[in-house]
Design a protein around this motif. Sequence first.
Motif, PDB file in Angstrom:
ATOM      1  N   LEU A 199       0.928  -7.614  -6.658  1.00  0.00           N
ATOM      2  CA  LEU A 199       0.933  -6.187  -6.993  1.00  0.00           C
ATOM      3  C   LEU A 199       2.312  -5.550  -6.821  1.00  0.00           C
ATOM      4  N   ALA A 201       4.729  -4.994  -8.828  1.00  0.00           N
ATOM      5  CA  ALA A 201       5.268  -4.122  -9.882  1.00  0.00           C
ATOM      6  C   ALA A 201       4.664  -2.724  -9.852  1.00  0.00           C
ATOM      7  N   LEU A 202       3.691  -2.511  -9.001  1.00  0.00           N
ATOM      8  CA  LEU A 202       3.061  -1.193  -8.949  1.00  0.00           C
ATOM      9  C   LEU A 202       4.004  -0.139  -8.377  1.00  0.00           C
ATOM     10  N   LEU A 206       0.694   3.990  -6.071  1.00  0.00           N
ATOM     11  CA  LEU A 206      -0.422   3.087  -6.346  1.00  0.00           C
ATOM     12  C   LEU A 206      -0.470   1.958  -5.312  1.00  0.00           C
ATOM     13  N   LEU A 210      -3.417   0.954  -2.766  1.00  0.00           N
ATOM     14  CA  LEU A 210      -4.041  -0.368  -2.719  1.00  0.00           C
ATOM     15  C   LEU A 210      -3.818  -1.087  -1.385  1.00  0.00           C
ATOM     16  N   ILE A 214      -7.985   1.782  -0.926  1.00  0.00           N
ATOM     17  CA  ILE A 214      -8.649   0.661  -1.614  1.00  0.00           C
ATOM     18  C   ILE A 214      -7.826  -0.580  -1.281  1.00  0.00           C
TER      19      ILE A 214
END
Lengths: 277, 345, 245
Positions: A199, A201-202, A206, A210, A214
């Motif tokens: 993840l 590149a988020l 975001l 994450l 979440i």
Amino acid sequence: MAARLLRLWALYAYLDGMWIARDFRSFIFYYLADAVTAVASVAGVLLLAQRFDGIPPWTRDQVLFLLGFGMVARFVPDMMGNYNVLHISRRIGRGQLDHILVQPQPVWMALLTEGFAPFWGLLSLAPGVGLMVWAGQRMGLEATPSWLLAFALNLAGASAALMAYAALWGFAAFFQPRAAEEISGSAVDLLTDLKGFPLDALGPGLRTALLTVIPAGLMAWYPCRALLGLDHGIAALWVTPAAAVALCCAACLMFRMGMRRYAQVGSSRYTSFGHRR
Amino acid sequence: MHRSDRADIPASGIVVECRAVCKTFRQRQPSERPRDVLRNLLHPRFRTVEALRDVSFTVNRGEVVAYAGPNGAGKSTTIKLLSGMLAPTSGSVRVLGIDPVAERTRYVGRIGVVFGQRTELWWDHPVAASYEWKRVVWDIPRERFERMCGVAREILGVGETWNTLARELSLGQRMRADLGMAMLHEPEILFLDEPTLGLDVLAKRSMTRLVRQLSATGSVTVMVTSHDMNELEQLAGRVIFIESGSLAYDGDFAGLRREFGDLRRLVLETDDATAPTLPGAELVGSQGMRHEYRLRGAGADVAALSAGAGEQCRVLDVETHRAPIDEVIAGIYEHWGRQRPTGTA
Amino acid sequence: MLGENPLFLLTYLLRLLRLAALLAVWRAVFAARGQAGGLDVEQVLTYTLLAGILAEPLNCRTGLDRSLWEGAIVTRMLQPIGLVASFVSEMAGRWVVGFAFCSLPMLLLAPWLGVDPWPASGAAAAWFGLSLALAVVVGVALDFLYGAAIAVLKTDIWMLDGMRSAVALLLSGAVVPLALMPWGMGRWMQWLPFGALASAPLQIYTGAGDAPTLLALQAFWATALCLFGRRVWRVTRERMVSYGG
């Protein structure tokens, strides 16, 4: 208490074993379904990593390690969360908590043991471990005792984080039975869907989401970054276990609040589906 | 039934005590009109349901108490309160001297609960596996477990389904297995919430037999809810009636008949197909030359009525009998229905 | 269902989050290369966006399995409406809610997510409509075959459900476009019925595939599966009812 927990786990292992071995066709089908599900759930990312020689900035072998880690981290919640214990919102929302309340033991003890099915998910454990070992060897990963300790801590943290997160959403059913049943399933599925993706590149917003609200990033991505040295510094190794502890505390708090509310309002619905089957 | 290992249990005294118990719930009232979707989402409507209002009663050890009332009267709510699943909104509940909610784990080890619509059996396992599960979770001594399994096999006929998967049992078999399982730890109190719902005559009979056998020992207290009043009358010496959450009657069945109308029946066999008109008796129906009348109250003079009939036709035979308890209850429900203001919960 | 509680909307927020994460992954994958498997980054992003927007139609779930498991199939058979029509109309109703609260916001948010939501051409848009309809037919037929399978196998749905979801997600190309699979796997995966579910309509929309060929393949699978499904249903009808009862 420990002796009782062991006795209960032995009981549920016996029930699980008896269930799986009830007839030959079911036995074969059960493991076939388990194997196909395990492989298919990671095959997309696996094939993508093969095609593009990794997912930047992760090399192919690092992605394989991450996939293996995610599979093994998911194994424990799956093993402990049968009979909708992992999706506890379903049991709370369907009025099935009453079945636990008539048992002469604390609710937490019932929840910690009733979903135990050690024969379930074994075929996701084996390829998960295999992927990690294979990828580790190809990367020349040095498994020192301290690294193994960090690995075990992060793996336990990832599993605990998922269980606590599922419980948090699940316990929301004490307050909103129907809505929580729907959302809880989607929330847990999202973690499963995203656990195999790097993840990096988020965007920062975001990415933070994450790792907190979440915590899909805690399932494999963040702990693997730390374990594979993509994040420098010892502190990164403690993030997943610490987050797991925080999530567990939040889940415990939510549980206590929920139980107090359940004693007041109970459940006006009841359906036997999903309970002990 | 032996209870040698429960010597600490006193033989008499109050075991269930409800004092001024009230229980209220909030119920969402969503509108079905599409234009109200937003209002349902943001500003939903609720109504308050008073499931129980100021309910007080006590039950003595060894009593078999029928807990009756129409649908939605508050029977299941009471059983949930007594089982430690719900806490009262106000008032107090104590069973065996224990607060069921505050000391739930200690308490539920001493009671047994059977809900007619729910099963404690493990769906995909044989009955035997569920019993074994109960033995471990309830920590039942082996000797007691074996003995109570014997009782379940002997009285409830659980032996014939011992190795059958719960999901393959008929409703009657399942309920018998559930009742047998509820008895395994020899509870001091048994709460049965509509245990005979949907059962055939034979299954009901074996249930009744077990409860009677339990009550004969005098050490097990049973509270049973049902809509089958005949069955309750056979089982219980005492009936508590609840209506719209309030206690409407607490006493024996004879008293219930007295209080709510001792409906009796007069059956006349005459030589005429036309039923004679009898002042003070209401014709229920005629079958050929057999005419059945409803008599209200114990004071109806059957001799005078027969004589009156004899003036209109030749009376061949006279029979009187009590109306079934179901009819008494139907009369009570109708009476309550007329009294209840419309639109209440 | 939706009228009961606004918290249901969180489910859609989670879907949006998933989409954003997947878009970021694709950007990372394509960062160092212009094209792969005949697709450029713009096409893959549009492909992923549309897969998110049309998640339900591209993976039809009528609820037949649950209905069988809970025994509700018996009451369905007493309704004066065909079984397929009953399930499909209910499914379509759910889509409307999902479309209003999730698909439409996703579409509106596309520029903010940095994705071009428009089809490759006007013709692509027209073919896409037909392709989507065929995808739904194939999806419903597969769902009914799946229902027949659980009734024949007399097994728990959750065991099969996990397997079905994982396999369908992989083979339909809903997450990873089949053209991006290694070793040319995507070419033969395209010929499977799962390819007709998501890969075909999404390829047509993004201009990444030959529309007539893909449509012909979809039409073949739609016909074959419907005929096969009807036959299987006739054979297993009694078993389905007894399973559900």
